[in-house]
Write an enzyme that holds these catalytic residues in place. Structure first.
Site, PDB file in Angstrom:
ATOM      1  N   HIS A 227       0.850  -1.143  -0.031  1.00  0.00           N
ATOM      2  CA  HIS A 227      -0.016  -0.041  -0.124  1.00  0.00           C
ATOM      3  C   HIS A 227       0.942   1.277  -0.009  1.00  0.00           C
ATOM      4  CE1 HIS A 227      -3.009   3.204   1.489  1.00  0.00           C
ATOM      5  NE2 HIS A 227      -3.746   2.179   0.602  1.00  0.00           N
TER       6      HIS A 227
ATOM      7  N   ASP B 184      -7.952  -4.832  -0.938  1.00  0.00           N
ATOM      8  CA  ASP B 184      -8.371  -5.545  -1.970  1.00  0.00           C
ATOM      9  C   ASP B 184      -8.117  -6.888  -1.923  1.00  0.00           C
ATOM     10  OD1 ASP B 184      -9.487  -3.113  -3.426  1.00  0.00           O
ATOM     11  OD2 ASP B 184      -7.389  -2.463  -3.702  1.00  0.00           O
TER      12      ASP B 184
END
Length: 460
Positions: free
Chosen positions: A335, A394
Site C-alpha cells: 500500500h 483489496d
C-alpha cells in the site's frame, strides 16, 4: 467506390491509423530523467512515494508510520473517520446490526449521531431511495453497459435532468443532492447489472424495490438475488465492507478528483460522475478484480493448494514478470501509505474467515492466508525493499464478495456505493471552506518552433 475491395480499403485505413498511433507514441514521450532534474513530483508524490500535501481536511486521517526522533518508523496502520479510529467504530458496530448509515452520518456531519438523530437520518435516506419507473426504463435499461461503472456514470449524469435545481452549489442544495445519490446508487447499480444480464445473456429480469425496513447492505442483497434471501452474516459482512470502503483520506485518486472538479464550481452530478470515472480504473477501485483473476491463474498452475513450494515458485514467477499478466505485481499486497498492516484488511480478514466457515470454503481461505504470508517476504527480497509489505483491503474484499455470490461486475460498483459517502463529505467540505480552484502546474520541457507553411513542411 473505386476498384479497391472493402478489405483492401480496411487494410489501408488500418495502416494509416497505425502510423498515427506511432506518431502519437513518439511525440508524447518525455524523458523521465527530467522529473528528477526539475524536481517535479510525478504523480504528486515525493521520491519516497509519499503524497505531496495539496489541501487540508478534517474528514479522515490515514497513518502508516510513527515519527520518533525525527525518523519515520513503520507501524500498524491507522484509519480515522472524523477523529474516530475505524477499528473502534467497527468494534462498536459489532454489537448492533448495521452501521453504514451511521458511518455516513459521521462523515457528513462530523459527529456520531444520537439514537434519535440516526433514526431521523435513516428515515430521510429511505424516503429518497425511490427511482421512477420512467428513469429505470429510459435510462438504466436502455443501452446497458457490460461495465456497470459506466452505467453508474450515465445514470448519475442523467439525474441532473430530473433535478429542479441541479446547478446550485449552496450547502443545502448539495447536501440534498448528496443524500439522494447515496440513497439511489445501490438501486442503480443492481438494476444496471440485472438489465445487462437480461439484454446480453437473456437472463430472467426481475426488479425488486428496496424494503424501507432494511439497511442499505440488506437491500443490496435482497434486490440482487432472485429469491431476495440472505443470511444474517452475509448482510453483516457486506455492511462492514461498506463501512471500510466509505472513506480513505482526501488524497486518494477519486476523492482528490472530486475536490478538483468541485473547486471549479460545477454541479454535484458532474463531480460525482468524475469520481466514479476515477474509481473505475484498475489501479484504484478495480484492484480486487485483479486479485481474483490472479488467484484464478494461481489455482490453474498450482492445483495442490497445500504445496507451499509450488505456490512460492508461482509467486516468484509473478514478481519476475513470467506469470499472470506480466506486470510483476502480486495484487492485493502493499500500500502507498500503510506499512505493517492495513486496518481495513485486518478487519476484513476476520470476517472472511467467519464467512468461509459458514460457506464451507476454509480451504480457500487458508490459500489466501498462505499467499499473503509468502508474498510479504518475497516482495521485500525481490525488490530489495525495506518498507514492510502488508495485505491491503483489496486482498480479501473480492474473496468475500465471491463467497456471497455477488457477481464480479458489481465489485467496483459496491466500492462506489460506499465511497460516495466520503466523496459527498469532501465535496461539502470544499464548498463550505470556499477553496480556490485547484490548478497545479506542469513544467514545459518541449521546444519552441517557428511556424512553417503547409506546402513548405517537407523542407522544414
Amino acid at each position: 467506390m473505386d476498384n479497391k475491395s472493402m478489405m483492401e480499403l480496411g487494410e489501408e485505413l488500418n495502416e494509416k491509423f497505425n502510423d498515427l498511433t506511432e506518431y502519437c507514441m513518439v511525440s508524447g514521450a518525455i524523458n523521465l530523467d527530467l522529473y528528477n532534474e526539475y524536481d517535479v513530483k510525478r504523480g504528486l508524490r515525493d521520491s519516497s512515494g509519499k503524497g505531496v500535501l495539496t489541501g487540508l481536511t478534517e474528514i479522515s486521517d490515514v497513518k502508516g508510520y510513527q515519527n520518533k526522533d525525527g525518523k519515520k518508523i513503520p507501524c500498524d496502520g491507522e484509519l480515522y473517520y472524523q477523529g474516530y479510529h475505524v477499528k473502534d467504530l467497527v468494534a462498536s458496530y459489532e454489537k448492533r446490526r448495521f452501521a453504514f448509515e451511521e458511518t455516513t452520518y459521521l462523515l457528513l456531519f462530523g459527529e456520531l449521531p444520537t439514537r434519535e438523530q440516526l433514526r431521523s437520518f435513516e428515515e430521510v435516506l429511505t424516503s429518497l431511495q425511490e427511482l421512477s419507473g420512467q428513469f429505470v426504463r429510459d435510462v438504466i435499461m436502455k443501452a446497458p453497459s457490460a461495465n456497470i461503472m459506466n452505467a453508474l456514470q450515465k445514470s448519475v449524469l442523467t439525474l441532473y435532468s430530473y433535478d429542479d435545481n441541479p446547478d446550485s452549489t449552496s450547502v443545502s442544495n448539495v447536501l440534498r443532492q448528496s443524500l439522494q445519490l447515496i440513497s439511489k446508487i445501490p438501486m442503480i447499480a443492481v438494476y444496471a447489472y440485472l438489465s445487462y444480464r437480461h439484454f446480453t445473456f437473456d437472463d430472467n429480469l426481475y426488479i425488486r424495490t428496496p424494503d424501507p425496513k432494511l439497511s442499505i447492505a440488506e437491500n443490496i442483497l435482497q434486490m440482487l438475488r432472485p429469491d431476495g434471501s440472505f443470511t444474517e452474516l452475509e448482510a453483516k459482512v457486506l455492511d462492514i465492507a461498506l463501512v471500510l470502503h466509505a472513506e480513505h483520506g482526501g488524497g486518494n485518486n477519486s476523492t482528490f478528483t472530486n475536490h478538483v472538479v468541485t473547486s471549479s464550481g460545477t454541479d454535484t452530478y458532474s463531480a460525482i460522475s468524475a469520481s466514479i470515472a476515477s474509481l473505475k480504473g484498475p489501479r484504484h477501485g478495480g484492484a480486487n478484480l485483479k486479485v481474483l483473476q490472479m488467484f484464478d491463474d494461481l489455482k490453474e498452475h498450482c492445483p495442490d493448494w497445500s504445496s507451499e513450494g509450488e505456490i512460492t515458485d508461482y509467486l516468484k514467477k509473478i514478481l519476475n514478470k513470467q506469470a499472470f499478466d506480466g506486470s510483476g505485481l502480486i495484487y492485493g499486497m502493499g500500500h502507498a501509505v500503510y506499512t505493517e498492516s492495513d486496518p481495513r484488511a485486518v478487519i476484513l480478514e476476520k470476517y472472511a474467515e467467519e464467512l468461509a466457515r459458514e460457506k464451507g470454503q476454509m480451504e480457500e481461505f487458508y490459500l489466501y492466508e498462505t499467499v499473503a504470508r509468502i508474498s510479504k517476504n518475497l516482495i521485500m527480497e525481490t525488490h530489495r525493499r525495506y518498507k514492510p509489505v502488508c495485505t491491503n483491503v483489496d486482498f480479501y474484499s473480492g474473496f468475500i464478495y465471491t463467497m456471497m455470490n455477488i457477481p464480479r461486475e458489481l465489485f467496483t460498483p459496491i466500492f462506489a456505493i460506499a465511497r460516495i459517502s466520503g466523496w459527498s463529505a469532501h465535496r461539502l467540505e470544499e464548498l463550505v471552506n470556499k477553496g480556490k480552484i485547484i490548478r497545479p502546474a506542469y513544467k514545459y520541457v518541449g521546444t519552441h518552433e517557428e511556424y512553417c507553411e503547409l506546402d513548405e513542411r517537407d523542407k522544414c
